[in-house]
Scaffold this motif. Structure first.
Motif, PDB file in Angstrom:
ATOM      1  N   UNK A  82      -9.976   8.393   8.151  1.00  0.00           N
ATOM      2  CA  UNK A  82     -10.195   9.045   9.438  1.00  0.00           C
ATOM      3  C   UNK A  82      -9.819  10.523   9.333  1.00  0.00           C
ATOM      4  N   UNK A  83     -10.322  11.303  10.229  1.00  0.00           N
ATOM      5  CA  UNK A  83      -9.972  12.719  10.288  1.00  0.00           C
ATOM      6  C   UNK A  83      -9.446  13.025  11.683  1.00  0.00           C
ATOM      7  N   UNK A  84      -8.449  13.863  11.751  1.00  0.00           N
ATOM      8  CA  UNK A  84      -7.861  14.257  13.027  1.00  0.00           C
ATOM      9  C   UNK A  84      -6.999  15.485  12.792  1.00  0.00           C
ATOM     10  N   UNK A  85      -6.992  16.437  13.729  1.00  0.00           N
ATOM     11  CA  UNK A  85      -6.096  17.595  13.587  1.00  0.00           C
ATOM     12  C   UNK A  85      -4.629  17.194  13.682  1.00  0.00           C
ATOM     13  N   UNK A  86      -4.369  15.953  14.134  1.00  0.00           N
ATOM     14  CA  UNK A  86      -2.995  15.493  14.294  1.00  0.00           C
ATOM     15  C   UNK A  86      -2.564  14.533  13.191  1.00  0.00           C
ATOM     16  N   UNK A  87      -3.416  14.397  12.167  1.00  0.00           N
ATOM     17  CA  UNK A  87      -3.084  13.532  11.048  1.00  0.00           C
ATOM     18  C   UNK A  87      -2.020  14.210  10.183  1.00  0.00           C
ATOM     19  N   UNK A  88      -0.898  13.522   9.969  1.00  0.00           N
ATOM     20  CA  UNK A  88       0.235  14.122   9.259  1.00  0.00           C
ATOM     21  C   UNK A  88       0.504  13.497   7.900  1.00  0.00           C
ATOM     22  N   UNK A  89       0.221  12.187   7.758  1.00  0.00           N
ATOM     23  CA  UNK A  89       0.571  11.515   6.510  1.00  0.00           C
ATOM     24  C   UNK A  89      -0.334  10.311   6.316  1.00  0.00           C
ATOM     25  N   UNK A  90      -0.590   9.984   5.033  1.00  0.00           N
ATOM     26  CA  UNK A  90      -1.485   8.866   4.705  1.00  0.00           C
ATOM     27  C   UNK A  90      -0.863   8.002   3.618  1.00  0.00           C
ATOM     28  N   UNK A  91      -0.871   6.681   3.859  1.00  0.00           N
ATOM     29  CA  UNK A  91      -0.522   5.698   2.838  1.00  0.00           C
ATOM     30  C   UNK A  91      -1.815   5.038   2.379  1.00  0.00           C
ATOM     31  N   UNK A  92      -2.014   4.958   1.069  1.00  0.00           N
ATOM     32  CA  UNK A  92      -3.214   4.331   0.522  1.00  0.00           C
ATOM     33  C   UNK A  92      -2.866   2.983  -0.089  1.00  0.00           C
TER      34      UNK A  92
END
Length: 266
Positions: A82-92
């Motif tokens: 997903x994309x978002x200006x509020x995306x801070x961290x991603x776990x894969x």
């Protein structure tokens, strides 16, 4: 800010999403939210615990990832990026991602060793949903305290997880004025507080929390307990019909009925 019921709703969702999954990779999109990739990648999430308003991801090497949602933090689990200006961290993970979004950036992600987690855990007060929350232990918390009851319940060193919304509701349903000194509370009033804390929190969890402005869970779903609020944000008392008073206590809006919640000296 999400309080205990909202964080518990999130914890239960996270358990379904990530328990038993191996972290293949992590990505920070904000310098405030960083985890050491060499310490968390290739680790399996064994459990997700909660104490008060804090979430703890237990890794299979005995270490932990700490999370606090702040005002607007939330997790989204998806099989697509997903994309978002509020995306801070991603776990894969294998074929899935866990995204952490936070509009106001007041949340927290932190790596803790097993010893650091133990120290942090012990600094937090009693969690109302734990076996440690007994009437005996609750009554002991009042010993030697002179603060006002609302400030006492809001202090995370005593009872962990209660915030402004639920403390307002608990005090109203207990018939206790928020400015009452805890040293003047009778045993029966303390016992009523103990029972009411459990009743309010359990009902709020069953209704998936309270959504006033920001809280959502799962696929953006809102909670339902706001429909059962009796005093917070209300104009008139549902019991006597009198005007609900609104005052600031420790810079937080406090709602109460001056008739139904009369002080000891009234």
């Amino acid at each position: 800010m999400p309080e205990l019921p909202e964080v518990e709703v999130v914890r239960r969702e996270l358990l379904q999403w990530v328990k038993g999954r191996e972290i293949l990779g992590v990505e920070s999109l904000d310098p405030k939210f960083v985890l050491p990739s060499e310490r968390v990648e290739k680790k399996v999430i064994q459990d997700v615990l909660r104490k008060g308003k804090f979430l703890f991801f237990q890794l299979d090497d005995g270490n932990w990832i700490l999370s606090h949602l702040g005002m607007t933090g939330r997790f989204v689990f998806s099989q697509q990026k997903i994309t978002s200006p509020y995306l801070r961290f991603v776990f894969c993970f294998h074929g899935n991602w866990l995204f952490y979004l936070d509009t106001r950036r007041f949340g927290r992600l932190q790596y803790l060793t097993s010893q650091e987690q133990k120290v942090f855990w012990e600094k937090i007060g009693i969690d109302p949903l734990s076996s440690e929350f007994t009437l005996e232990n609750f009554l002991k918390l009042f010993e030697g305290k002179k603060t006002q009851v609302k400030s006492f319940l809001m202090d995370q060193h005593y009872v962990a997880g209660l915030g402004n919304i639920y403390v307002n509701e608990i005090l109203f349903r207990s018939g206790i004025h928020p400015r009452t000194p805890v040293s003047t509370l009778s045993t029966s009033q303390k016992e009523r507080l103990f029972v009411t804390i459990l009743e309010v929190l359990k009902k709020a969890i069953a209704l998936q929390g309270t959504t006033i402005r920001d809280f959502s869970h799962g696929e953006g779903e809102e909670g339902g307990f706001q429909e059962f609020l009796l005093v917070y944000g209300k104009a008139n008392c549902p019991v006597c019909g009198r005007e609900i008073k609104r005052e600031k206590i420790q810079s937080r809006s406090t709602f109460f009925c001056s008739f139904c919640q009369r002080t000891q000296c009234d």
